[in-house]
Design an enzyme around this catalytic site. Structure first.
Site, PDB file in Angstrom:
ATOM      1  CB  SER A  44      -0.700   0.270   1.483  1.00 21.03           C
ATOM      2  OG  SER A  44      -1.461   1.295   1.574  1.00 21.03           O
ATOM      3  CE1 TYR A  87      -3.833  -2.412   5.459  1.00 21.76           C
ATOM      4  CE2 TYR A  87      -3.059  -0.022   4.809  1.00 21.76           C
ATOM      5  CZ  TYR A  87      -3.766  -0.935   4.366  1.00 21.76           C
ATOM      6  OH  TYR A  87      -3.822  -1.509   3.408  1.00 21.76           O
TER       7      TYR A  87
HETATM    8  N1  NAP Z   1      -8.976  -0.586  -1.273  1.00 18.67           N
HETATM    9  C1  NAP Z   1      -7.920   0.160  -0.823  1.00 18.67           C
HETATM   10  O1  NAP Z   1      -7.855   1.408  -0.810  1.00 18.67           O
HETATM   11  C2  NAP Z   1      -6.092  -0.920  -0.061  1.00 18.67           C
HETATM   12  C3  NAP Z   1      -5.188   0.647  -0.411  1.00 18.67           C
HETATM   13  C4  NAP Z   1      -4.086  -0.253  -0.412  1.00 18.67           C
HETATM   14  C5  NAP Z   1      -3.413  -1.349  -0.454  1.00 18.67           C
HETATM   15  N2  NAP Z   1      -5.116  -2.381  -0.058  1.00 18.67           N
HETATM   16  C6  NAP Z   1      -4.823  -3.786  -0.373  1.00 18.67           C
HETATM   17  O2  NAP Z   1      -5.182  -4.528  -0.853  1.00 18.67           O
HETATM   18  C7  NAP Z   1      -5.226  -5.605  -0.448  1.00 18.67           C
HETATM   19  C8  NAP Z   1      -7.165  -5.940  -1.094  1.00 18.67           C
HETATM   20  O3  NAP Z   1      -7.651  -5.570  -0.205  1.00 18.67           O
HETATM   21  P1  NAP Z   1      -9.049  -4.795  -0.212  1.00 18.67           P
HETATM   22  O4  NAP Z   1      -9.061  -3.485  -0.855  1.00 18.67           O
HETATM   23  O5  NAP Z   1      -9.657  -5.251  -1.533  1.00 18.67           O
HETATM   24  O6  NAP Z   1     -10.102  -4.704   0.656  1.00 18.67           O
HETATM   25  P2  NAP Z   1     -11.111  -5.776   1.087  1.00 18.67           P
HETATM   26  O7  NAP Z   1     -11.964  -5.862  -0.020  1.00 18.67           O
HETATM   27  O8  NAP Z   1     -11.476  -5.367   2.342  1.00 18.67           O
HETATM   28  O9  NAP Z   1     -10.613  -6.881   0.442  1.00 18.67           O
HETATM   29  C9  NAP Z   1     -10.717  -8.254   1.105  1.00 18.67           C
HETATM   30  C10 NAP Z   1      -9.643  -9.314   0.982  1.00 18.67           C
HETATM   31  O10 NAP Z   1      -9.032 -10.193   1.976  1.00 18.67           O
HETATM   32  C11 NAP Z   1      -9.301 -11.191   2.300  1.00 18.67           C
HETATM   33  N3  NAP Z   1      -9.465 -10.946   3.820  1.00 18.67           N
HETATM   34  C12 NAP Z   1      -9.524 -10.513   4.731  1.00 18.67           C
HETATM   35  N4  NAP Z   1      -9.713 -11.259   6.088  1.00 18.67           N
HETATM   36  C13 NAP Z   1      -9.028 -12.289   5.973  1.00 18.67           C
HETATM   37  C14 NAP Z   1      -8.273 -13.362   6.557  1.00 18.67           C
HETATM   38  N5  NAP Z   1      -8.843 -13.637   7.883  1.00 18.67           N
HETATM   39  N6  NAP Z   1      -7.928 -14.476   5.638  1.00 18.67           N
HETATM   40  C15 NAP Z   1      -8.769 -14.608   4.638  1.00 18.67           C
HETATM   41  N7  NAP Z   1      -9.069 -13.620   3.662  1.00 18.67           N
HETATM   42  C16 NAP Z   1      -8.827 -12.362   4.611  1.00 18.67           C
HETATM   43  C17 NAP Z   1     -11.032 -11.520   1.726  1.00 18.67           C
HETATM   44  O11 NAP Z   1     -11.727 -12.093   1.424  1.00 18.67           O
HETATM   45  P3  NAP Z   1     -13.121 -12.491   1.862  1.00 18.67           P
HETATM   46  O12 NAP Z   1     -13.492 -11.650   1.000  1.00 18.67           O
HETATM   47  O13 NAP Z   1     -13.555 -14.027   1.848  1.00 18.67           O
HETATM   48  O14 NAP Z   1     -13.586 -12.274   2.781  1.00 18.67           O
HETATM   49  C18 NAP Z   1     -10.616  -9.959   0.846  1.00 18.67           C
HETATM   50  O15 NAP Z   1     -10.054 -10.646   0.011  1.00 18.67           O
HETATM   51  C19 NAP Z   1      -5.343  -5.314   0.741  1.00 18.67           C
HETATM   52  O16 NAP Z   1      -3.809  -6.252   1.136  1.00 18.67           O
HETATM   53  C20 NAP Z   1      -5.662  -4.299   1.505  1.00 18.67           C
HETATM   54  O17 NAP Z   1      -4.340  -3.900   2.553  1.00 18.67           O
HETATM   55  C21 NAP Z   1      -6.816  -2.176  -0.842  1.00 18.67           C
END
Ligand code: NAP
Length: 208
Positions: A83, A96
């Site tokens: 991130s 985080y």
């Molecule tokens: N969205 C942003 O603004 C942003 C910015 C920078 C980086 N990121 C990074 O991008 C990545 C994806 O996140 P996202 O934005 O797509 O957020 P999200 O929509 O909240 O998705 C989170 C993902 O993590 C999985 N997850 C959550 N808790 C878990 C657990 N205990 N065991 C296994 N899997 C788990 C979820 O699986 P399920 O769907 O099965 O629950 C989902 O696939 C993360 O590493 C996040 O830190 C996001």
């Protein structure tokens, strides 16, 4: 995935799937799962914070360690979704941001260690992206504003970076500029500015 037992069970299943495909193609591992836990430390709870550390750090390290022999054998890549939070202190999401700094530095170190092998490691640093992340991390919906990317754009830029053999990509121009600025301004100053911004992202309790 944060449970050690579950990790131990899933690795042989992934290996089996990969071997069932004929066993010749390159392997791409994407460590994408991740979450945050908004609050004044140790809010929202120490359990939630330990869960963030387990998911964002322990799981990618354990999965990569278990699958690396197969990736070495067949060639391929490990993509770690970090991130822009990796470049700066993130008050109210302090753990985080620290997990993402860990993931970024570990990815770059691993890529350097694997130089000369058939395995590459790419650290992806997206900024705010339209997903369920904000809600899951306990931030207000209103924090999804300004320069927000769609997940498809992040994925496309990541794949381009992989094709170009990069070890790090910050997706989106505003985020690239932000990451450079975060490196130029003293970290304690960045922390103070980020505290003002991130404090305003607290989700108000639901009424009614
Ligand atoms: N969205 C942003 O603004 C942003 C910015 C920078 C980086 N990121 C990074 O991008 C990545 C994806 O996140 P996202 O934005 O797509 O957020 P999200 O929509 O909240 O998705 C989170 C993902 O993590 C999985 N997850 C959550 N808790 C878990 C657990 N205990 N065991 C296994 N899997 C788990 C979820 O699986 P399920 O769907 O099965 O629950 C989902 O696939 C993360 O590493 C996040 O830190 C996001």
């Amino acid at each position: 995935m944060t449970d050690r037992q579950a990790l131990a069970e899933v690795v042989p299943r992934i290996e089996q799937c990969l071997r069932n495909d004929g066993g010749s193609g390159q392997v791409l591992i994407i460590n994408n799962s991740g979450t945050g836990a908004y609050g004044v430390f140790p809010e929202p709870s120490i359990n939630a914070i330990e869960g963030v550390m387990a998911l964002n750090m322990d799981a990618p390290v354990a999965l990569t360690a278990a699958l690396l022999p197969l990736v070495r054998e067949r060639g391929g890549a490990i993509v770690n979704i970090a991130s822009t939070a990796a470049f700066q202190p993130t008050p109210y999401l302090g753990v985080y941001g620290a997990t993402k700094a860990f993931l970024l530095h570990w990815s770059l170190a691993l890529n350097a260690e694997l130089k000369g092998s058939r395995v590459r490691v790419l650290a992806v640093c997206p900024g705010p992206t339209r997903t369920g992340f904000f809600r899951a991390a306990g931030l207000a919906d209103s924090s999804v504003r300004g320069s927000v990317q769609d997940p498809d754009a992040v994925a496309a830029e990541s794949l381009r970076a992989l094709a170009l053999g990069r070890s790090l990509v910050v997706t989106g121009w505003p985020n690239k500029i932000g990451a450079v600025l975060a490196g130029l301004v003293p970290k304690r100053m960045v922390a103070s500015i980020a505290a003002v911004v991130l404090k305003s992202y607290r989700r108000q309790p639901d009424r009614g």
